[in-house]
Write a protein that holds these residues in place. Structure first.
Motif, PDB file in Angstrom:
ATOM      1  N   LEU A   1     -13.553 -12.520  15.218  1.00  0.00           N
ATOM      2  CA  LEU A   1     -13.557 -12.016  14.040  1.00  0.00           C
ATOM      3  C   LEU A   1     -13.422 -10.371  13.875  1.00  0.00           C
ATOM      4  CD1 LEU A   1     -14.348 -12.609  10.911  1.00  0.00           C
ATOM      5  CD2 LEU A   1     -16.604 -12.055  11.517  1.00  0.00           C
ATOM      6  N   VAL A   2     -14.080  -9.671  15.010  1.00  0.00           N
ATOM      7  CA  VAL A   2     -13.874  -8.354  14.886  1.00  0.00           C
ATOM      8  C   VAL A   2     -12.395  -7.874  15.482  1.00  0.00           C
ATOM      9  CG1 VAL A   2     -14.765  -6.330  16.551  1.00  0.00           C
ATOM     10  CG2 VAL A   2     -16.437  -8.121  15.909  1.00  0.00           C
TER      11      VAL A   2
ATOM     12  N   VAL B   1     -10.236  -7.904  12.298  1.00  0.00           N
ATOM     13  CA  VAL B   1     -10.703  -6.541  11.263  1.00  0.00           C
ATOM     14  C   VAL B   1      -9.920  -5.451  12.124  1.00  0.00           C
ATOM     15  CG1 VAL B   1     -12.300  -4.692  10.744  1.00  0.00           C
ATOM     16  CG2 VAL B   1     -12.997  -7.274  10.580  1.00  0.00           C
ATOM     17  N   ARG B   2     -10.173  -5.358  13.623  1.00  0.00           N
ATOM     18  CA  ARG B   2      -9.278  -4.188  14.322  1.00  0.00           C
ATOM     19  C   ARG B   2      -7.827  -4.292  14.249  1.00  0.00           C
ATOM     20  NH1 ARG B   2     -13.334  -0.569  14.568  1.00  0.00           N
ATOM     21  NH2 ARG B   2     -15.041  -1.006  15.733  1.00  0.00           N
ATOM     22  N   ALA B   3      -7.263  -5.325  13.976  1.00  0.00           N
ATOM     23  CA  ALA B   3      -6.088  -5.605  13.953  1.00  0.00           C
ATOM     24  C   ALA B   3      -5.231  -4.969  12.867  1.00  0.00           C
ATOM     25  CB  ALA B   3      -5.562  -7.191  14.000  1.00  0.00           C
ATOM     26  N   GLU B   4      -6.115  -4.858  11.444  1.00  0.00           N
ATOM     27  CA  GLU B   4      -5.599  -4.403  10.240  1.00  0.00           C
ATOM     28  C   GLU B   4      -5.883  -2.964  10.171  1.00  0.00           C
ATOM     29  OE1 GLU B   4      -3.828  -6.261   8.553  1.00  0.00           O
ATOM     30  OE2 GLU B   4      -4.402  -8.162   9.450  1.00  0.00           O
TER      31      GLU B   4
ATOM     32  N   LEU C   1     -23.560  -5.331  21.110  1.00  0.00           N
ATOM     33  CA  LEU C   1     -22.784  -4.903  19.983  1.00  0.00           C
ATOM     34  C   LEU C   1     -21.489  -4.369  20.618  1.00  0.00           C
ATOM     35  CD1 LEU C   1     -25.155  -5.667  18.323  1.00  0.00           C
ATOM     36  CD2 LEU C   1     -24.867  -3.454  16.973  1.00  0.00           C
ATOM     37  N   GLY C   2     -21.637  -3.518  21.846  1.00  0.00           N
ATOM     38  CA  GLY C   2     -20.478  -2.968  22.339  1.00  0.00           C
ATOM     39  C   GLY C   2     -19.587  -3.808  22.825  1.00  0.00           C
ATOM     40  N   GLU C   3     -19.977  -4.923  23.211  1.00  0.00           N
ATOM     41  CA  GLU C   3     -19.364  -6.140  24.034  1.00  0.00           C
ATOM     42  C   GLU C   3     -18.267  -6.550  22.833  1.00  0.00           C
ATOM     43  OE1 GLU C   3     -21.874  -8.847  26.107  1.00  0.00           O
ATOM     44  OE2 GLU C   3     -21.167  -7.867  27.839  1.00  0.00           O
ATOM     45  N   LEU C   4     -18.940  -6.747  21.596  1.00  0.00           N
ATOM     46  CA  LEU C   4     -18.313  -7.340  20.513  1.00  0.00           C
ATOM     47  C   LEU C   4     -17.102  -6.262  20.006  1.00  0.00           C
ATOM     48  CD1 LEU C   4     -20.812  -9.672  18.957  1.00  0.00           C
ATOM     49  CD2 LEU C   4     -18.790 -10.312  20.097  1.00  0.00           C
ATOM     50  N   ASP C   5     -17.448  -4.993  20.289  1.00  0.00           N
ATOM     51  CA  ASP C   5     -16.669  -3.741  19.675  1.00  0.00           C
ATOM     52  C   ASP C   5     -17.111  -3.758  18.277  1.00  0.00           C
ATOM     53  OD1 ASP C   5     -15.022  -1.868  19.575  1.00  0.00           O
ATOM     54  OD2 ASP C   5     -13.218  -3.151  19.178  1.00  0.00           O
ATOM     55  N   ILE C   6     -18.510  -3.598  18.025  1.00  0.00           N
ATOM     56  CA  ILE C   6     -18.961  -3.221  16.787  1.00  0.00           C
ATOM     57  C   ILE C   6     -19.424  -1.781  16.851  1.00  0.00           C
ATOM     58  CG2 ILE C   6     -21.124  -3.770  15.278  1.00  0.00           C
ATOM     59  CD1 ILE C   6     -20.782  -6.543  16.115  1.00  0.00           C
TER      60      ILE C   6
END
Length: 478
Positions: free
Chosen positions: A49-50, A53-56, A108-113
């Protein structure tokens, strides 16, 4: 084509969405410069999911409420691995709080939040508070200040931005701002002595973000909630306290402000007050467009200075840039797994009176279902029944609703009554008294702000979490 003004307006909007994948309209908005996205448990948050978001928009500020304890978005099904602020305050070991903050930041950092909407820096000075309670480190400003700093240091030391909330302080209220506008009846002097010290400490410690509270504080502004008040947001927070990071609103669909103004007007008023990012917990393509257009129209009409909008957008981008520069800290934190810290805090926070224990006998657990605040995901379990079942197979459960009656308590099976915030609910206190009268050997477990001890044993976990439940179950089966 997106104009520069449209892009500025889009940068300061940080909405959430429904579903477990990024909807097409949000993908388009991210491509047009949407400044941030707020994720909730309903989104089934994971790396996929993250990444979508980052792809856009690689620089989008991705935010989440991960306080630990009762407010968790990543561990909502099983319960948090961390017992929450009240338990940390009861233990009062700032190094443990820093370690907990670091592990939450690590997750959170592991998920790139990018941003954690935590910690709650509110001083829970009113025992009747329906929405803060165990989310606060406690009722003492000094204790809350030192643990707020430790939590911020832990999260940001793991390369993720922290956010002190809910400025100027949601602790002295009897109204949940999700449902209506709370009023804080305190003088300016009391605010400075009681409510503001944790925020001042967080600012001095370098917290990257502060979240406004939808609170009417007549001593600051007799007409507007703090989120919409230039006196509170700019003169006090920016001027007197010296905060220069990103200021984000609490979710604007909350009735405290939504009952007063339409979304577009809320956004414009908040920006004029000094806010940089507007959190919209749930919206649609039309809703997002309406808010963006309201900002653009206000600028063109001279209602909102373009310089103020540009300043807000700059602060959003600065937070994104700060996060991008912390990759080495996130890499280091990833290797720093402190697996047992949550359970260690939960065990240390547990307070108990009486000597009764279950031994090897599987109990009947009666869950007295207090309605938790709107900040807590409805799926969040207290976890006590599951923890007892894991240790004592055959444990049975009955749920008691506010309008219900106590079940049959006769028999040899031991009874465990699980309550939350008994001190705040007359019907819960009546249920406890009725159970003790019928079964003097009943054991009471309170997962919130506890009432006076009653029953053969009384166990207070000071929070809802998987580890708090496990600590209680261990004590009951010792």
């Amino acid at each position: 084509m997106t104009s520069d003004l449209d892009r500025l307006a889009t940068t300061v909007l940080h909405p959430g969405f429904d579903g477990t994948s990024v909807p097409d309209w949000m993908r388009r908005a991210l491509g047009e410069g949407l400044g941030g996205v707020v994720l909730f448990a309903r989104n089934a948050i994971d790396e996929r999911l993250v990444r979508s978001v980052r792809a856009e928009h690689p620089g989008a500020v991705i935010a989440i409420d991960e306080e630990g304890g009762s407010v968790t978005r990543l561990e909502v099904e099983a319960g948090s691995s961390f017992p929450g602020n009240r338990a940390l305050g009861v233990v009062d070991d700032v190094e443990l709080t820093r370690r907990v903050g670091r592990q939450i930041g690590r997750m959170l950092g592991e998920l790139d939040i990018t941003l954690d909407y935590a910690p709650s820096a509110d001083v829970n000075s009113n025992p009747a508070n329906p929405v803060i309670g165990v989310r606060s480190f406690g009722p003492d400003p000094g204790l809350v200040a030192r643990h707020t700093v430790a939590f911020v240091d832990g999260v940001q030391g793991a390369g993720v931005a922290a956010c002190a909330k809910h400025f100027p302080g949601h602790g002295d209220t009897v109204t949940d701002s999700h449902l209506a506008l709370p009023t804080v009846h305190a003088s300016r002097e009391v605010l400075f002595e009681r409510d503001l010290p944790p925020f001042r400490a967080a600012i001095d410690a370098g917290v990257r973000a502060v979240m406004s509270g939808h609170l009417l504080i007549p001593a600051l502004d007799p007409e507007l909630p703090a989120t919409l008040s230039r006196t509170a947001m700019t003169e006090l927070l920016r001027g007197e306290l010296g905060f220069d990071g990103m200021l984000v609103t609490d979710a604007i669909e909350m009735r405290a402000v939504a009952a007063m103004f339409a979304p577009g007007e809320i956004v414009v008023r908040a920006l004029n007050a000094g806010v940089d990012a507007v959190c919209v917990g749930l919206t649609s393509e039309d809703g997002l467009r309406e808010m963006r257009d309201a900002i653009v129209t206000a600028v063109r009409a001279g209602v909102l200075p373009e310089e103020r909008l540009a300043e807000a957008a700059t602060r959003v981008r600065e937070l994104s840039s700060w996060y991008a520069g912390q990759s080495a800290l996130r890499d280091k934190a990833r290797a720093d797994l402190d697996e047992g810290v949550g359970l260690a805090v939960a065990r240390a926070a547990l307070t108990a009176t009486g000597t009764a224990a279950l031994g090897g006998r599987a109990p009947l657990v009666i869950e007295v279902n207090t309605r938790l605040s709107q900040a807590v995901d409805p799926a969040t379990p207290t976890g006590v029944t599951a923890a007892l079942t894991a240790l004592l197979p055959g444990t049975a459960r009955v749920r008691m609703e506010p309008d219900g009656e106590l079940p049959e308590l006769a028999g040899e099976r031991p009874v465990v009554l699980v309550v939350h915030d008994a001190a705040r609910h007359a019907w819960v206190r009546e249920a406890v008294a009725g159970a003790v009268a019928r079964r003097p050997d009943v054991i009471v477990v309170d997962t919130g702000i506890p009432d006076e001890p009653s029953g053969a044993a009384h166990v207070a976990t000071h929070g809802i979490s998987r580890v708090s439940a496990r600590a209680a179950a261990e004590w009951l089966t010792r």
